[in-house]
Design a protein around this motif. Structure first.
Motif, mmCIF file in Angstrom:
data_model
loop_
_atom_site.group_PDB
_atom_site.id
_atom_site.type_symbol
_atom_site.label_atom_id
_atom_site.label_comp_id
_atom_site.label_asym_id
_atom_site.label_seq_id
_atom_site.Cartn_x
_atom_site.Cartn_y
_atom_site.Cartn_z
ATOM 1 N N LEU A 5 3.079 -17.430 2.242
ATOM 2 C CA LEU A 5 2.778 -16.664 1.133
ATOM 3 C C LEU A 5 2.044 -15.592 1.297
ATOM 4 N N ASN A 6 1.555 -14.546 -0.272
ATOM 5 C CA ASN A 6 0.799 -13.295 -0.349
ATOM 6 C C ASN A 6 0.021 -13.404 -1.149
ATOM 7 N N TYR A 7 -0.929 -13.412 -1.062
ATOM 8 C CA TYR A 7 -1.739 -13.344 -2.303
ATOM 9 C C TYR A 7 -3.062 -13.529 -1.955
ATOM 10 N N SER A 51 0.346 -17.654 5.385
ATOM 11 C CA SER A 51 0.031 -16.579 4.434
ATOM 12 C C SER A 51 -0.360 -15.492 4.754
ATOM 13 N N ASP A 52 -0.375 -14.406 4.289
ATOM 14 C CA ASP A 52 -0.817 -12.916 4.556
ATOM 15 C C ASP A 52 -2.103 -12.582 3.392
ATOM 16 N N LEU A 53 -3.192 -13.091 3.906
ATOM 17 C CA LEU A 53 -4.325 -12.946 3.174
ATOM 18 C C LEU A 53 -5.256 -11.577 3.875
ATOM 19 N N ALA A 54 -4.497 -10.206 3.510
ATOM 20 C CA ALA A 54 -4.398 -8.870 3.986
ATOM 21 C C ALA A 54 -5.810 -8.308 2.879
ATOM 22 N N TYR A 55 -5.825 -9.192 1.070
ATOM 23 C CA TYR A 55 -6.699 -8.117 1.006
ATOM 24 C C TYR A 55 -7.353 -9.093 0.273
ATOM 25 N N ALA A 56 -8.315 -10.307 0.920
ATOM 26 C CA ALA A 56 -8.852 -11.362 0.675
ATOM 27 C C ALA A 56 -10.304 -10.400 0.706
ATOM 28 N N ILE A 76 -3.149 -7.303 16.888
ATOM 29 C CA ILE A 76 -3.392 -5.760 17.020
ATOM 30 C C ILE A 76 -2.549 -4.954 15.121
ATOM 31 N N GLY A 77 -3.820 -5.598 14.116
ATOM 32 C CA GLY A 77 -3.465 -5.681 12.564
ATOM 33 C C GLY A 77 -2.334 -6.899 12.820
ATOM 34 N N SER A 78 -2.796 -7.933 11.263
ATOM 35 C CA SER A 78 -1.984 -8.517 10.664
ATOM 36 C C SER A 78 0.114 -8.208 10.634
ATOM 37 N N LYS A 79 -0.110 -6.982 10.933
ATOM 38 C CA LYS A 79 1.808 -7.152 10.847
ATOM 39 C C LYS A 79 2.231 -7.481 12.277
ATOM 40 N N GLU A 80 1.232 -6.945 13.170
ATOM 41 C CA GLU A 80 2.124 -7.014 14.508
ATOM 42 C C GLU A 80 2.009 -8.911 14.900
ATOM 43 N N SER A 88 8.367 -8.085 -1.624
ATOM 44 C CA SER A 88 7.893 -8.340 -0.861
ATOM 45 C C SER A 88 6.972 -8.278 0.439
ATOM 46 N N TYR A 89 6.252 -7.677 1.074
ATOM 47 C CA TYR A 89 5.498 -6.957 1.758
ATOM 48 C C TYR A 89 6.957 -6.333 2.693
ATOM 49 N N PRO A 90 7.536 -5.369 3.654
ATOM 50 C CA PRO A 90 8.885 -5.745 4.349
ATOM 51 C C PRO A 90 8.152 -6.622 5.160
ATOM 52 N N THR A 94 -5.182 -12.226 8.307
ATOM 53 C CA THR A 94 -6.210 -10.909 7.266
ATOM 54 C C THR A 94 -6.208 -10.182 8.332
ATOM 55 N N SER A 95 -6.542 -8.673 7.543
ATOM 56 C CA SER A 95 -7.399 -7.848 8.448
ATOM 57 C C SER A 95 -7.836 -6.838 8.280
ATOM 58 N N MET A 96 -8.228 -6.455 9.313
ATOM 59 C CA MET A 96 -9.415 -5.597 8.945
ATOM 60 C C MET A 96 -9.391 -4.262 7.890
ATOM 61 N N SER A 97 -8.357 -4.430 8.473
ATOM 62 C CA SER A 97 -7.353 -2.595 7.734
ATOM 63 C C SER A 97 -7.808 -1.754 5.982
ATOM 64 N N LYS A 98 -7.811 -3.010 5.128
ATOM 65 C CA LYS A 98 -7.897 -2.929 3.810
ATOM 66 C C LYS A 98 -10.012 -2.837 3.627
ATOM 67 N N THR A 99 -10.524 -4.697 4.391
ATOM 68 C CA THR A 99 -11.588 -4.980 4.041
ATOM 69 C C THR A 99 -12.632 -3.518 4.637
ATOM 70 N N SER A 117 -0.991 -10.077 -3.837
ATOM 71 C CA SER A 117 0.264 -9.481 -3.368
ATOM 72 C C SER A 117 0.541 -8.122 -3.009
ATOM 73 N N ASN A 118 0.797 -7.391 -1.583
ATOM 74 C CA ASN A 118 1.681 -6.195 -2.178
ATOM 75 C C ASN A 118 2.808 -6.503 -2.015
ATOM 76 N N PRO A 119 3.745 -6.380 -3.573
ATOM 77 C CA PRO A 119 3.845 -4.924 -4.411
ATOM 78 C C PRO A 119 2.542 -5.403 -5.655
ATOM 79 N N TRP A 129 -7.506 1.506 12.727
ATOM 80 C CA TRP A 129 -7.921 0.630 14.271
ATOM 81 C C TRP A 129 -7.009 -0.407 14.508
ATOM 82 N N ARG A 130 -6.040 -0.934 13.757
ATOM 83 C CA ARG A 130 -5.152 -2.092 14.625
ATOM 84 C C ARG A 130 -5.915 -3.380 14.906
ATOM 85 N N VAL A 131 -6.682 -4.036 13.748
ATOM 86 C CA VAL A 131 -7.251 -4.975 14.233
ATOM 87 C C VAL A 131 -6.976 -6.256 13.571
#
Ligand code: PLP
Length: 407
Positions: free
Chosen positions: A172-174, A204-209, A100-104, A126-128, A235-240, A176-178, A246-248
């Motif tokens: 890992l988060n690349y 690995s957090d690839l939210a900005y893939a 329900i979002g990558s944060k969840e 890092s992202y908190p 990974t996340s639908m939020s940015k792409t 990276s945010n921030p 929507w939280r996916v």
């Protein structure tokens, strides 16, 4: 009655709250604040994705509880995306979990795998949720440098030699945010080799893939042979696809970790609303021109910001990816620190940014500027900051006098 709860006590006051409160106050007083503070994507979700949501929402069967691991059609669409984009094969049943979002997903995986005192390594700043997901779960966090290079590898080696118990996971988060830093496949190869050798999981957090510029798509850690032995990637639908509300999102990779996440989620939730998941599958399976358009928009904003600020005398490294610029505080303001500098930008230039310390102690000396207003507004922000820099003498004197009086 107890009101000082154990987990809540482990959460420090939110550094962004002070700037947010000032922002709200200024807005209430009728000020036009250009908000480059929060990383909240401002673009609308592409129409064909919204249409699919509406279509599926008409079906009463879609109103029931969904599946906490995610509907099969979405897991398959995601598997095809990873194959297409990274040439990584995944089993949709055993190696993928919709979140329900990558944060969840990050937070619930942290609580699924962490025991009291387990040591987790995470870059700082890092992202908190990266450190706090584990702190909430009673883990102990040890910080690493954020630049993906030799110093990182040396610090990782030191952390393993000097920590008791041995660290159980590395975040890992690349991109990276921030910091907007990106990692190379070569770097991932070194980290995976090291962590496989020492039996350390990699998250690995690839939210900005897909938010990258200048034709260099960021790699996935799962591209490294053998990575699935120890790695899970979010990974996340939020940015792409501009779907933050929507939280996916997704978790993919190591079966033991996917199993742990799926199991804890089966106790906690029933998955995202089915029409949301069906629309997410449409996004992944459908035309990708919308993603290219999104990339172009962020790139234009980045260029307006970086070039405009350079003309104002503020040299900000051009971010190769993500929707953030990680900006060193200009010399005359450095002694203020990132929180006071952010407050000054807000009160004197009507521009909100995020203080670097909000992302961890090593974020001091920087502010994060999010590319979440259109390029005209970013131009307006640049003009306003340039004017402020031109007349900053008075504001600086005021600040220094106040500080002297307080000490
Ligand atoms: C690095 C990083 N990971 C995860 C997230 C959360 O994404 P989601 O909307 O998928 O929960 C964000 C959002 O800002 C982010 O910057």
């Amino acid at each position: 009655m107890e009101s000082e709860f154990h987990r809540i006590k482990r959460l420090p006051p939110y550094v962004f709250a002070e700037v947010n409160a000032m922002k709200a106050k200024a807005r209430a007083a009728g000020e036009d604040i250009i908000d480059l503070g929060m990383g909240n994507p401002d673009l609308p979700t592409p129409q064909h994705i919204v249409d699919k949501l509406c279509e599926v929402a008409q079906d009463p069967k879609a109103h029931r509880y969904s599946a906490s691991q995610g509907i099969k059609g979405l897991r398959k669409a995601f598997v095809n995306y990873y194959q297409r984009r990274f040439h990584v094969s995944l089993d949709p049943d055993k190696e993928v979990c919709v979140t329900i979002g990558s944060k969840e997903g990050l937070a619930n995986l942290a609580s699924a795998i962490t025991g009291p005192g387990d040591i987790i390594l995470t870059p700082n700043p890092s992202y908190p949720i990266h450190p706090f997901g584990f702190i909430i779960a009673d883990g102990t966090v040890r910080f690493l440098p954020y630049v993906p290079g030799p110093d990182f590898m040396a610090a990782l080696d030191r952390a393993v030699r000097n920590s008791v118990p041995k660290p159980m996971a590395l975040i890992l988060n690349y991109p990276s945010n921030p910091t907007a830093m990106v990692a190379s496949l070569d770097f991932y190869g070194q980290v995976v080799d090291f962590c496989r050798h020492h039996g350390i999981y990699i998250l690995s957090d690839l939210a900005y893939a897909e938010i990258y510029f200048d034709g260099n798509p960021p790699p996935s850690v799962l591209q490294i042979p053998g990575a699935k032995d120890i790695c899970i990637e979010f990974t996340s639908m939020s940015k792409t696809y501009s779907m933050p509300g929507w939280r996916v999102g997704f978790a993919a990779g190591n079966r033991t970790l996917i199993n742990a996440l799926t199991r804890i989620k089966s106790y906690l939730d029933y998955g995202a609303f089915t029409p949301v998941q069906a629309a997410a599958a449409t996004a992944l399976n459908g035309p990708q021109t919308c993603v290219e358009e999104t990339r172009q928009i962020y790139k234009e904003r980045r260029d307006v910001l970086v070039e405009g600020m350079a003309q104002a005398g503020w040299i900000i490294p051009s971010p190769p990816a993500s929707m953030f610029a990680w900006a060193p505080i200009p010399e005359p303001f450095k002694h203020l620190g990132s929180l006071e500098f952010s407050k000054l930008l807000l009160t004197e230039a009507n521009v909100a940014v995020s203080p670097g310390t909000g992302f961890g102690e090593n974020g001091e000396g920087f502010v994060r500027i999010a590319l979440v207003e259109n390029k005209h507004r970013i131009r307006q922000a640049v003009r306003s900051i340039r004017t402020f820099f031109g007349n900053a003498g008075g504001a600086l004197k005021n600040f220094d006098a106040k500080r002297a009086a307080a000490s």
